[in-house]
Design an enzyme around this catalytic site. Sequence first.
Site, PDB file in Angstrom:
ATOM      1  N   PRO A  97       1.064  -1.086  -0.039  1.00 42.73           N
ATOM      2  CG  PRO A  97      -0.459  -1.301   1.916  1.00 42.73           C
ATOM      3  CD  PRO A  97       1.051  -1.706   1.368  1.00 42.73           C
ATOM      4  CD  GLU A 124      -0.729  -4.883  10.413  1.00 38.29           C
ATOM      5  OE1 GLU A 124      -0.836  -3.414  10.029  1.00 38.29           O
ATOM      6  OE2 GLU A 124      -1.787  -5.472  10.132  1.00 38.29           O
ATOM      7  NE  ARG A 162      -5.690  -7.279 -21.071  1.00 34.95           N
ATOM      8  CZ  ARG A 162      -5.847  -6.111 -22.235  1.00 34.95           C
ATOM      9  NH1 ARG A 162      -4.846  -5.423 -21.552  1.00 34.95           N
ATOM     10  NH2 ARG A 162      -6.866  -6.060 -23.238  1.00 34.95           N
ATOM     11  CG  ASP A 177      -7.692  -2.362 -23.687  1.00 41.20           C
ATOM     12  OD1 ASP A 177      -9.469  -2.637 -24.710  1.00 41.20           O
ATOM     13  OD2 ASP A 177      -7.510  -3.451 -23.583  1.00 41.20           O
TER      14      ASP A 177
END
Length: 248
Positions: A97, A124, A162, A177
């Site tokens: 994160p 954690e 991809r 895309d």
Amino acid sequence: MYFAVISIFPEMFATIREFGITGRAITNQQVVIDAINPRDFTTDNYRRVDERPFGGGPGMVMMAEPLVKAITEAKQRAQAFGCQLGKSSCPVVYLSPQGETLSEAKVVDFSTLDGMILLCGRYEGIDERLLQRSVDIEISLGDYVLSGGELAAMVLMDSVIRRLPNVMGDDKSAEQDSFVEGLLDCPHYTKPIDFEGDTVPEVLLSGHHGNIAKWRFYQQVARTKDRRPDLWEKFSPTPEQAAWLKKM
Ligand code: 21W
């Protein structure tokens, strides 16, 4: 391209290995996904990879030693596969994160690498000293909380695989895309023409390819302005698109 994933849940990667575009890329030997379990590099009877944090507090922290050994093993396997080692050819990426948010621009950069070593945290987090000495890049998916790095590693691998040459059936569709061209996609329709009284826009049935292209572009612009003003602000049209925009 070579991927090593370092994870205490190696079985999770069966989904990306076995299904869809990523599964086929592995069958076709365009991609290798090697899972390495840090528990295999522990020396105690319990195969412990986590310990309580110094300074106290809730949760556990992954210990440096089993992860250093797992990363060393991953680098050996990457080299045996034919990867140049080092962060410009086969970086160690920690999914966390605290990382920089993944973007299609980063995905395109990653798709030019020989390989990637993806480090998945649980609990954690990981002892900071391991991160300092062994991690080249730290990547997050965005500001929401996952239970660990494995799903993030799979998202990253899926998006990179991809974009590899010859992996997508239709080479153009990867480039068309959303985000790549800077706009959201237009709506799509297929059979039947009348679905419970809800019909397909006339222009798509006209066979007039110029009008169809203009209609689709207009739909892309309208949706992007409405739903993603942040993307619209950054959009830079091609000369043809700029001409269409003037007429709108
Ligand atoms: C989530 C571990 C939260 C630790 C603030 C201060 C990898 C992830 C992950 C995880 C905490 C990614 C706290 C988006 C994600 C991941 C597990 C910390 C306590 N917060 N991208 N103290 N989101 N997450 N919680 O969660 O491993 S990439």
